[in-house]
Design a protein around this motif. Structure first.
Motif, mmCIF file in Angstrom:
data_model
loop_
_atom_site.group_PDB
_atom_site.id
_atom_site.type_symbol
_atom_site.label_atom_id
_atom_site.label_comp_id
_atom_site.label_asym_id
_atom_site.label_seq_id
_atom_site.Cartn_x
_atom_site.Cartn_y
_atom_site.Cartn_z
ATOM 1 N N PRO A 1 107.035 52.147 34.950
ATOM 2 C CA PRO A 1 107.093 52.852 33.659
ATOM 3 C C PRO A 1 108.357 52.526 32.842
ATOM 4 O O PRO A 1 108.367 52.663 31.626
ATOM 5 C CB PRO A 1 107.084 54.333 34.052
ATOM 6 C CG PRO A 1 106.534 54.381 35.432
ATOM 7 C CD PRO A 1 106.842 53.071 36.087
ATOM 8 N N HIS B 1 124.459 56.780 24.766
ATOM 9 C CA HIS B 1 123.839 55.779 25.635
ATOM 10 C C HIS B 1 122.343 55.773 25.278
ATOM 11 O O HIS B 1 121.735 56.845 25.151
ATOM 12 C CB HIS B 1 124.056 56.151 27.102
ATOM 13 C CG HIS B 1 123.173 55.392 28.035
ATOM 14 N ND1 HIS B 1 123.139 54.021 28.050
ATOM 15 C CD2 HIS B 1 122.257 55.807 28.954
ATOM 16 C CE1 HIS B 1 122.252 53.622 28.944
ATOM 17 N NE2 HIS B 1 121.710 54.687 29.505
ATOM 18 N N LYS C 1 115.614 63.385 22.243
ATOM 19 C CA LYS C 1 115.375 64.538 23.125
ATOM 20 C C LYS C 1 116.698 65.216 23.490
ATOM 21 O O LYS C 1 116.804 66.443 23.498
ATOM 22 C CB LYS C 1 114.698 64.087 24.425
ATOM 23 C CG LYS C 1 113.218 63.770 24.327
ATOM 24 C CD LYS C 1 112.766 63.198 25.681
ATOM 25 C CE LYS C 1 111.342 62.699 25.673
ATOM 26 N NZ LYS C 1 110.352 63.784 25.606
ATOM 27 N N LYS D 1 102.417 54.222 22.735
ATOM 28 C CA LYS D 1 103.199 54.903 23.776
ATOM 29 C C LYS D 1 104.615 54.326 23.813
ATOM 30 O O LYS D 1 105.593 55.065 23.946
ATOM 31 C CB LYS D 1 102.534 54.735 25.153
ATOM 32 C CG LYS D 1 103.384 55.318 26.278
ATOM 33 C CD LYS D 1 102.706 55.293 27.626
ATOM 34 C CE LYS D 1 103.660 55.848 28.677
ATOM 35 N NZ LYS D 1 103.098 55.827 30.027
ATOM 36 N N ASP E 1 98.486 51.742 25.494
ATOM 37 C CA ASP E 1 98.460 51.908 24.043
ATOM 38 C C ASP E 1 99.872 51.557 23.526
ATOM 39 O O ASP E 1 100.849 52.164 23.971
ATOM 40 C CB ASP E 1 98.121 53.378 23.733
ATOM 41 C CG ASP E 1 98.056 53.650 22.238
ATOM 42 O OD1 ASP E 1 98.498 52.797 21.446
ATOM 43 O OD2 ASP E 1 97.560 54.740 21.874
ATOM 44 N N SER F 1 115.522 62.069 35.692
ATOM 45 C CA SER F 1 116.547 61.345 34.920
ATOM 46 C C SER F 1 116.636 61.891 33.501
ATOM 47 O O SER F 1 117.727 62.006 32.940
ATOM 48 C CB SER F 1 116.268 59.834 34.926
ATOM 49 O OG SER F 1 115.225 59.472 34.047
ATOM 50 N N GLY G 1 106.045 56.835 21.404
ATOM 51 C CA GLY G 1 106.390 57.715 22.527
ATOM 52 C C GLY G 1 107.802 57.504 23.044
ATOM 53 O O GLY G 1 108.519 58.459 23.346
ATOM 54 N N ASN H 1 117.408 48.476 26.536
ATOM 55 C CA ASN H 1 118.498 49.089 27.301
ATOM 56 C C ASN H 1 119.375 48.005 27.929
ATOM 57 O O ASN H 1 118.874 47.163 28.678
ATOM 58 C CB ASN H 1 117.910 49.982 28.408
ATOM 59 C CG ASN H 1 118.962 50.854 29.082
ATOM 60 O OD1 ASN H 1 120.146 50.795 28.735
ATOM 61 N ND2 ASN H 1 118.527 51.659 30.030
HETATM 62 N N1 CAA Z 1 100.943 57.446 21.522
HETATM 63 C C1 CAA Z 1 102.115 58.064 21.263
HETATM 64 N N2 CAA Z 1 102.903 58.616 22.228
HETATM 65 C C2 CAA Z 1 102.465 58.522 23.501
HETATM 66 C C3 CAA Z 1 101.262 57.898 23.836
HETATM 67 C C4 CAA Z 1 100.476 57.347 22.782
HETATM 68 N N3 CAA Z 1 99.316 56.728 23.023
HETATM 69 N N4 CAA Z 1 101.113 57.969 25.174
HETATM 70 C C5 CAA Z 1 102.202 58.606 25.658
HETATM 71 N N5 CAA Z 1 103.017 58.942 24.649
HETATM 72 C C6 CAA Z 1 104.311 59.625 24.723
HETATM 73 C C7 CAA Z 1 104.353 60.747 25.711
HETATM 74 O O1 CAA Z 1 103.829 61.948 25.170
HETATM 75 C C8 CAA Z 1 105.833 60.825 25.992
HETATM 76 O O2 CAA Z 1 106.496 61.461 24.931
HETATM 77 P P1 CAA Z 1 107.207 62.897 25.175
HETATM 78 O O3 CAA Z 1 108.117 62.725 26.358
HETATM 79 O O4 CAA Z 1 107.927 63.128 23.915
HETATM 80 O O5 CAA Z 1 106.085 63.843 25.462
HETATM 81 C C9 CAA Z 1 106.274 59.350 25.912
HETATM 82 O O6 CAA Z 1 105.242 58.676 25.203
HETATM 83 C C10 CAA Z 1 106.427 58.703 27.265
HETATM 84 O O7 CAA Z 1 105.267 58.925 27.981
HETATM 85 P P2 CAA Z 1 105.352 59.307 29.533
HETATM 86 O O8 CAA Z 1 106.329 60.425 29.723
HETATM 87 O O9 CAA Z 1 103.990 59.462 30.065
HETATM 88 O O10 CAA Z 1 105.988 57.952 30.047
HETATM 89 P P3 CAA Z 1 106.193 57.422 31.500
HETATM 90 O O11 CAA Z 1 106.291 58.547 32.473
HETATM 91 O O12 CAA Z 1 105.182 56.366 31.754
HETATM 92 O O13 CAA Z 1 107.627 56.722 31.376
HETATM 93 C C11 CAA Z 1 110.013 57.120 31.565
HETATM 94 C C12 CAA Z 1 108.743 57.334 30.734
HETATM 95 C C13 CAA Z 1 109.917 57.946 32.856
HETATM 96 C C14 CAA Z 1 111.206 57.548 30.750
HETATM 97 C C15 CAA Z 1 110.111 55.621 31.920
HETATM 98 O O14 CAA Z 1 110.229 54.843 30.755
HETATM 99 C C16 CAA Z 1 111.281 55.311 32.834
HETATM 100 O O15 CAA Z 1 111.211 55.467 34.049
HETATM 101 N N6 CAA Z 1 112.404 54.838 32.262
HETATM 102 C C17 CAA Z 1 113.602 54.518 33.025
HETATM 103 C C18 CAA Z 1 114.438 55.764 33.291
HETATM 104 C C19 CAA Z 1 115.184 56.189 32.044
HETATM 105 O O16 CAA Z 1 115.385 55.460 31.108
HETATM 106 N N7 CAA Z 1 115.655 57.464 32.059
HETATM 107 C C20 CAA Z 1 116.472 57.952 30.964
HETATM 108 C C21 CAA Z 1 117.606 58.833 31.458
HETATM 109 S S1 CAA Z 1 118.478 58.001 32.777
HETATM 110 C C22 CAA Z 1 119.550 56.926 31.978
HETATM 111 O O17 CAA Z 1 119.835 57.080 30.827
HETATM 112 C C23 CAA Z 1 120.078 55.775 32.766
HETATM 113 C C24 CAA Z 1 119.420 54.523 32.326
HETATM 114 O O18 CAA Z 1 119.858 53.858 31.377
HETATM 115 C C25 CAA Z 1 118.194 54.098 33.018
#
Ligand code: CAA
Length: 368
Positions: free
Chosen positions: A160, A246, A255, A40, A37, A212, A44, A291
């Motif tokens: 993800p 960052h 958050k 997300k 979607d 993370s 999200g 990013n």
């Molecule tokens: N409509 C609206 N929102 C939706 C949705 C929809 N249809 N489906 C899901 N969402 C929302 C979820 O509720 C969630 O929001 P909340 O956290 O506020 O509840 C958000 O969308 C993300 O959904 P998920 O948590 O299910 O997402 P995911 O697990 O598939 O992936 C992630 C999220 C783990 C952050 C992934 O993007 C990832 O691995 N990213 C890389 C790691 C990262 O960036 N970490 C950040 C800190 S580390 C850092 O800063 C170093 C760096 O640069 C990498």
């Protein structure tokens, strides 16, 4: 060494250059490709577009062009450069530093300390701090440092993290504080964790997503707690013109700031007010480029400094997985108002060729 040579020099950012690659894709295209979607990614995660490198562009071109632009704007003589420090987690060699490629392309050599700094997304900030502290110590004399933060963020297809991808480079001359003075005191916090890492020889990062997020939030809480100390949190935040973070993806910043605000006993309305006024606008360029790891915070800082009056203050929170974090304080100088580096963004981000899901798949196929 004479007392004169060791005198601390006024220190800050004298010039900024940015560079983004020539392709972009809306995250909705990726959502379609991955059967997700689009909300997300957009609601999200808060993502909009990602900058993507064509096959002939690498971190070397991003770093070099950003540096070239910063040097052109600086107007100083190349023989005043005594340090080239490049923060990146897109190293092209396990031994030779990325700074050597930058120096080679720009014809810089001589009495220069040239090196690469690695600490995930925190590496660029460490390079800035080292350059600033080198000048503040007096050891630099009248010399300036060229600092570059540049990365290409790519996740495995279907990971993800894929919608958060991006790329870009920011270069700064750390010299006279014409654009911003760097305050000597900063607020670091580190803890050893495997939240995001890339083992030697692997092309893509491994991520413990939830860990993370938790690490980032805890780092932000501790750094802001140290910065605010015993002062009134509302008064401290109110006094800042902008608060930069960052930006792994925009929702992460929201958050983290909520966590900081709750810790400071601010109610949801006040937290939201500060976020909308002082944080969200600083992510304008980040939302368009995705990013860019080490460059991400400095893209936000460049956006925030543009147009500020001399004396206005900015907080800059850096986070690098592993993890290390640091909150720096900057004070706008006389050349912040003009925001000369905005033309880099106008030229690169606005001039990108937009690709669709098919074009992206072909590109990834070509790259793997
Ligand atoms: N409509 C609206 N929102 C939706 C949705 C929809 N249809 N489906 C899901 N969402 C929302 C979820 O509720 C969630 O929001 P909340 O956290 O506020 O509840 C958000 O969308 C993300 O959904 P998920 O948590 O299910 O997402 P995911 O697990 O598939 O992936 C992630 C999220 C783990 C952050 C992934 O993007 C990832 O691995 N990213 C890389 C790691 C990262 O960036 N970490 C950040 C800190 S580390 C850092 O800063 C170093 C760096 O640069 C990498």
């Amino acid at each position: 060494m004479s007392a004169h040579a060791m005198a601390a020099s006024p220190t800050g950012i004298a010039s900024i250059g940015l560079h983004f690659p020539s392709l972009s894709m809306a995250v909705e295209e990726l959502a379609q490709l991955r059967g997700q979607d689009p909300d997300k990614y957009t609601i999200g995660l808060g993502c909009e577009e990602m900058s993507i490198c064509p096959p002939d562009t690498s971190v070397v071109e991003l770093a070099t062009e950003a540096a070239r632009r910063a040097l052109d704007r600086w107007g100083g003589s190349a023989d005043r450069i005594g340090m080239i420090a490049v923060g990146t987690e897109t190293a092209v060699d396990m031994s030779r530093p990325l700074s050597a490629w930058v120096a080679d392309h720009l014809g810089l050599k001589g009495a220069i300390r040239s090196y690469e700094v690695k600490h995930a997304c925190y590496g660029g900030t460490l390079a800035v701090r080292q350059a600033a502290e080198w000048r503040m110590s007096g050891a630099a004399g009248d010399q300036a440092a060229l600092v570059v933060a540049a990365d290409v963020a790519m996740y495995e297809e279907g990971d993800p993290g894929e919608p958060t991808q991006g790329a870009g480079g920011v270069a700064m001359l750390i010299d006279e504080p014409r654009i911003a003075r760097i305050e000597p005191i900063s607020y670091p916090w580190s803890e050893p964790h495997f939240d995001f890492w890339r083992p030697v020889g692997e092309s893509y990062p491994r991520v413990d997503g939830q860990l993370s997020l938790d690490c980032y939030k805890r780092a932000a809480e501790n750094c802001f707690k140290a910065m605010i100390g015993k002062r009134d949190p509302e008064a401290v935040l109110h006094e800042l013109a902008a608060i930069c973070f960052h930006v792994p993806f925009p929702k992460m910043v929201r958050k983290a700031f909520y966590r900081v605000g709750e810790f400071l006993d601010l109610n949801a309305e006040r937290i939201d007010g500060f976020f909308q006024e002082k944080i969200y606008p600083t992510m304008l360029w980040n939302r368009l480029c995705g990013n860019a790891y080490t460059a991400s915070l400095w893209i936000s800082v460049a956006q925030a400094l543009k147009g500020l009056a001399a004396g206005e203050r900015v907080a800059a929170f850096s986070y690098g997985s592993g993890f290390g974090a640091e909150l720096m304080m900057l004070e706008a100088g006389p050349e912040a108002a003009a925001g000369a580096w905005e033309q880099d963004v106008a030229r690169d981000l606005a001039g990108r060729e937009r690709i669709d899901a098919k074009g992206y798949s072909e590109l990834r196929g070509a790259k793997s």
